[in-house]
Scaffold this motif. Structure first.
Motif, PDB file in Angstrom:
ATOM      1  N   LYS A   1       3.478  15.204 -25.795  1.00  0.00           N
ATOM      2  CA  LYS A   1       2.693  14.967 -27.005  1.00  0.00           C
ATOM      3  C   LYS A   1       2.892  16.067 -28.021  1.00  0.00           C
ATOM      4  CE  LYS A   1      -0.632  12.020 -24.841  1.00  0.00           C
ATOM      5  NZ  LYS A   1      -0.268  12.338 -23.422  1.00  0.00           N
ATOM      6  N   ILE A   2       3.083  17.312 -27.547  1.00  0.00           N
ATOM      7  CA  ILE A   2       3.298  18.414 -28.474  1.00  0.00           C
ATOM      8  C   ILE A   2       4.637  18.243 -29.193  1.00  0.00           C
ATOM      9  CG2 ILE A   2       3.710  20.906 -28.594  1.00  0.00           C
ATOM     10  CD1 ILE A   2       1.535  21.230 -26.434  1.00  0.00           C
ATOM     11  N   ILE A   3       5.686  17.772 -28.471  1.00  0.00           N
ATOM     12  CA  ILE A   3       6.980  17.539 -29.110  1.00  0.00           C
ATOM     13  C   ILE A   3       6.869  16.457 -30.177  1.00  0.00           C
ATOM     14  CG2 ILE A   3       9.328  16.646 -28.737  1.00  0.00           C
ATOM     15  CD1 ILE A   3       9.273  18.038 -25.993  1.00  0.00           C
ATOM     16  N   VAL A   4       6.238  15.327 -29.810  1.00  0.00           N
ATOM     17  CA  VAL A   4       6.048  14.250 -30.784  1.00  0.00           C
ATOM     18  C   VAL A   4       5.277  14.773 -31.990  1.00  0.00           C
ATOM     19  CG1 VAL A   4       4.927  12.031 -31.212  1.00  0.00           C
ATOM     20  CG2 VAL A   4       6.114  12.411 -29.063  1.00  0.00           C
TER      21      VAL A   4
ATOM     22  N   LEU B   1       5.012  17.914 -33.083  1.00  0.00           N
ATOM     23  CA  LEU B   1       5.832  18.813 -33.900  1.00  0.00           C
ATOM     24  C   LEU B   1       6.852  18.021 -34.706  1.00  0.00           C
ATOM     25  CD1 LEU B   1       6.364  21.952 -31.633  1.00  0.00           C
ATOM     26  CD2 LEU B   1       4.963  21.735 -33.673  1.00  0.00           C
ATOM     27  N   ALA B   2       7.382  16.919 -34.134  1.00  0.00           N
ATOM     28  CA  ALA B   2       8.313  16.082 -34.884  1.00  0.00           C
ATOM     29  C   ALA B   2       7.614  15.483 -36.105  1.00  0.00           C
ATOM     30  CB  ALA B   2       8.873  14.972 -33.992  1.00  0.00           C
ATOM     31  N   VAL B   3       6.384  14.994 -35.902  1.00  0.00           N
ATOM     32  CA  VAL B   3       5.624  14.433 -37.026  1.00  0.00           C
ATOM     33  C   VAL B   3       5.378  15.502 -38.083  1.00  0.00           C
ATOM     34  CG1 VAL B   3       3.408  13.431 -37.695  1.00  0.00           C
ATOM     35  CG2 VAL B   3       4.521  12.651 -35.620  1.00  0.00           C
ATOM     36  N   VAL B   4       4.973  16.705 -37.642  1.00  0.00           N
ATOM     37  CA  VAL B   4       4.732  17.803 -38.582  1.00  0.00           C
ATOM     38  C   VAL B   4       6.016  18.136 -39.342  1.00  0.00           C
ATOM     39  CG1 VAL B   4       4.227  20.281 -38.737  1.00  0.00           C
ATOM     40  CG2 VAL B   4       2.818  18.806 -37.308  1.00  0.00           C
ATOM     41  N   PHE B   5       7.128  18.238 -38.617  1.00  0.00           N
ATOM     42  CA  PHE B   5       8.419  18.588 -39.194  1.00  0.00           C
ATOM     43  C   PHE B   5       8.813  17.578 -40.273  1.00  0.00           C
ATOM     44  CE2 PHE B   5      13.167  18.494 -38.690  1.00  0.00           C
ATOM     45  CZ  PHE B   5      13.394  19.730 -39.259  1.00  0.00           C
ATOM     46  N   ILE B   6       8.671  16.290 -39.960  1.00  0.00           N
ATOM     47  CA  ILE B   6       9.023  15.237 -40.917  1.00  0.00           C
ATOM     48  C   ILE B   6       8.088  15.265 -42.119  1.00  0.00           C
ATOM     49  CG2 ILE B   6       9.068  12.727 -41.213  1.00  0.00           C
ATOM     50  CD1 ILE B   6      10.093  12.657 -38.243  1.00  0.00           C
TER      51      ILE B   6
ATOM     52  N   THR C   1       8.823  18.251 -44.458  1.00  0.00           N
ATOM     53  CA  THR C   1      10.083  18.106 -45.191  1.00  0.00           C
ATOM     54  C   THR C   1       9.910  17.144 -46.362  1.00  0.00           C
ATOM     55  OG1 THR C   1      11.262  18.456 -43.128  1.00  0.00           O
ATOM     56  CG2 THR C   1      12.532  17.616 -44.971  1.00  0.00           C
TER      57      THR C   1
ATOM     58  N   ILE D   1      -3.687  17.407 -37.300  1.00  0.00           N
ATOM     59  CA  ILE D   1      -3.723  18.572 -36.423  1.00  0.00           C
ATOM     60  C   ILE D   1      -4.813  18.483 -35.360  1.00  0.00           C
ATOM     61  CG2 ILE D   1      -4.747  20.881 -36.708  1.00  0.00           C
ATOM     62  CD1 ILE D   1      -2.265  21.320 -38.651  1.00  0.00           C
TER      63      ILE D   1
END
Lengths: 277, 277, 277, 277
Positions: free
Chosen positions: A153-156, A158-163, A166, A230
């Motif tokens: 869930k943390i990876i998903v 962080l991916a959402v945050v990253f996208i 950007t 968050i």
């Protein structure tokens, strides 16, 4: 794990250095903790000019004394451990090596002394070793376990945050540049992404802020979206923590017939042999 | 706890001052709360120059009136308590003493009046005493208990934070100094650690900010790592709170036949074995 | 609640204005929502000088049109409600009154128009009324309920925060003043308390920041203490939310013999009549 | 879903492009992920003037190469999918189209190249597609599910936030303007609402700060109210997460005799009725 006959003093030394069960082992750990904290304090204070100009020579002596001590400790660890190579290439082996190597390297002329401050601060990682002294190993395993189980869930997340940052960064770059292409603080998209991260995590330095109305609107939107995003992983780590507490408690109930552990707390019959608990 | 025969008025006084069961005790607590709040307000407003120049004399009178009242109260507490020395050396005994002592000390010439503002603000701690008035003792014990049970995890967590900010601080010191050793805001590692704490906890004053690209990248990384770290203890306190709620509820009803816990408070029969509770 | 015979049109009107079950009632609520949002947008945009100078006259007309509509709506509510006085003195009655009164008051000369912006923005509170339209009443009751059940802990928590910021504020005032009594940003204790609140809640404006080493140390300490404090009530609200979910689910199981509700989900026998579920 | 006979190569192509079960499909996804990340990095770095002046021509070539690849990929997707129109009008279909269209549009002269940065950054959304590669689909569904189930509470919460910031913004506008109508930073209510959002979410840029005593008091109040508000949805998402964990676990084991749920995954006998599972 070959079992070669070993000298008794090496077993004794291993017990003192690697365990915290004996009185001697506890004193060794306390000494190590104090040495680490002093040496890191010295690394920090050396960079304060006022202190360096007055106490510089003391910092120098302290650094070398502790470096020699750490070198001896490393040698002792290498001697008493069963598989020296295994230790030397392990995480803590490398951290232990890095706790004294930079001082020697800098002394034989590779650049100025201070430039190894980062590497020298790594010795602070050795503090984790001393946690066993105050019975916090299980606590830190609990914490690490909760993070580990929630890793997907943390990876998903962080991916959402990253996208999100950007896209938000690109949008703010465009929006703020239209208004004032010369004096905008959003000089490039990477700069805007930095702003978006600082904003979405509610750090909010204020070194880069929107100046246009549309920019402020976008900014307010990003803050609200970001804030709502968050709270999600917080909830999932909570759920993992609730779960891990329950599991540990559940493990206390043991079947008196087949000795199977891990029954739920309201269980009436053993789930493996069917006999009443 | 020796039981010497005591005068009835001392028992009565004890009841009024230390308990909140009687009408008189409640009025005493309300009066004390008002006195504390007024006196702390005076301590605060004294330092506002505009108010001090106009109302300074009133602040002076208020301070002395309340100081005398607190002195009398302290004397009464000493008289009516069974073990005066035990009270005087307890936490609240010292807080009570500190609520009036600084005013006397400053009046006989030790330094200027204002320099005891911190010590004088300690009297605010006495507010916790009055919580019993509004039946919040069990609530505050719940809160304190959750923090206490999670103390191991909080220590590990603070150790992780401490290590992270030190390494991040050292890294930022190096990175920002390379770019511009004269005008960098990261003048020393302690200064950088202060920045790292302000950043990782998402306070983000903005008085110290990275100016280099690599510094901004490191900063963004620290923010994301820090943010992910900080949600972990929240989860564990949540788990403790869920647990403590359950435990309190469980204490109300246990089946005497099958020992099943967690019956609703209006249950008449055990939900697992069907026997009457 | 006296039951006097009432005209059918008043019942019909009541249904349209106060309920959202009928088609007419839903349209009324949607219309009201749109009117509220437009009128609050006008209140906001009026204060933007660029827009006011161009569209000012349109804002004026919109404000008056909506004020008249709100007045008519208020009159209709008074007419169709069974106890007009009860409505007029209720929370929503006063909010409804405040949605049009300021416009009249300002028009007959009491001060300039803009000075009622706050009072006029209160009309936004009427949005809560429309929540029934989208079936969010139970959701908002859940939220309010969780806050309400955790109120004791929130009060204790706010008391702790209040005491911490006051003591921290007094300490920072003393510490920062010693270093530089002229240029310190901590000009008084109330100012320092404002700083402490901004810091402890991680807002961190950066308008007031510590400049001394001791001040920065204290500041870092306050941040860490504050941060650790603030996670506690989060945990307790989580626990309340977990509980309220469970309770609602538990309520689904109903005894087929005595119709008692609220059995735990794993119950085998009814807790009230002892018969199997 | 009509089942027309299809060429084998189209099925094969579909498997490679849309699935991640085969080796070829996994390599395709990895290649796609790399292409997306490179292309977005190029979009970002193009806006950094120092890099654009040196590597500009490389960025240009990279952009066109990837655009052509994305075009071919889009064509292949259209060919191998069963219902091309359904795909083209789906969310991902549009995202895929937007990943190459802006480059063509800008090349035939509509405005300068950079102005499509936002649209071009949308291609990052395609990363979500690749999550299936690392088995994170169920994780992201869990996260999305928790947010979705808590949507009612999030809407109510955002309504409360929206109303609070508007009223607080209006209040601060009035309060700060009275003190200094010329130099106030709260120049209009929308500006004040932007400040209130930045404050209440603890971002706290510090570009707009209160300068009056009353303004600071209001600000401190808003921060505390806001902070207390914001913990509420966190709690409810936690509750949803706890629930969803439980549900998934419950699905593994249910007793066929007494319907008791929540057996451990290795259970052989029901813990409540003792019959075999």
């Amino acid at each position: 794990m070959e079992h070669q006959p070993r000298a008794a003093w090496r077993d004794k030394l291993h017990e003192v250095i690697f365990e915290a069960d004996t009185r001697a082992g506890q004193w060794f750990d306390i000494g190590l903790l104090v040495a680490i904290l002093i040496s890191v304090t010295v690394v920090c204070l050396e960079t304060v000019e006022d202190l360096q100009s007055v106490y510089g020579v003391w910092f120098y002596y302290a650094e070398w004394t502790l470096t020699v001590l750490f070198t001896i400790e490393y040698a002792l660890r290498l001697i008493c451990v069963r598989r020296p190579l295994g230790y030397a290439t392990s995480f803590y082996g490398i951290v232990d090596l890095l706790s004294f190597l930079p001082t020697y390297v800098s002394s034989i002329g590779f650049g100025r002394f201070g430039s190894f401050a980062v590497v020298r601060s790594f010795r602070l990682l050795r503090v984790f070793r001393v946690l066993k002294l105050i019975n916090l190993t299980s606590e830190s395993e609990d914490l690490a376990g909760a993070v580990w189980r929630a890793r997907g869930k943390i990876i998903v997340f962080l991916a959402v945050v990253f996208i999100t940052v950007t896209i938000a960064g690109a949008a703010m770059y465009e929006v703020e540049r239209i208004h004032d292409p010369i004096e905008t603080q959003f000089t490039s998209i990477p700069q805007s992404i930095y702003w978006a991260i600082v904003t979405m995590t509610t750090v909010g330095y204020g070194d880069i802020v929107p100046h246009t109305t549309l920019g402020k609107l976008l900014s307010a939107l990003l803050i609200l979206v970001g804030y709502s995003l968050i709270i999600v992983p917080t909830g999932f780590v909570s759920a993992e923590a609730v779960e891990s507490r329950k599991k540990r408690k559940a493990l206390t109930q043991t079947c008196p017939y087949c000795m199977a552990e891990g029954h739920l707390s309201d269980a009436v019959y053993c789930r493996l042999c069917g006999k009443p608990l």
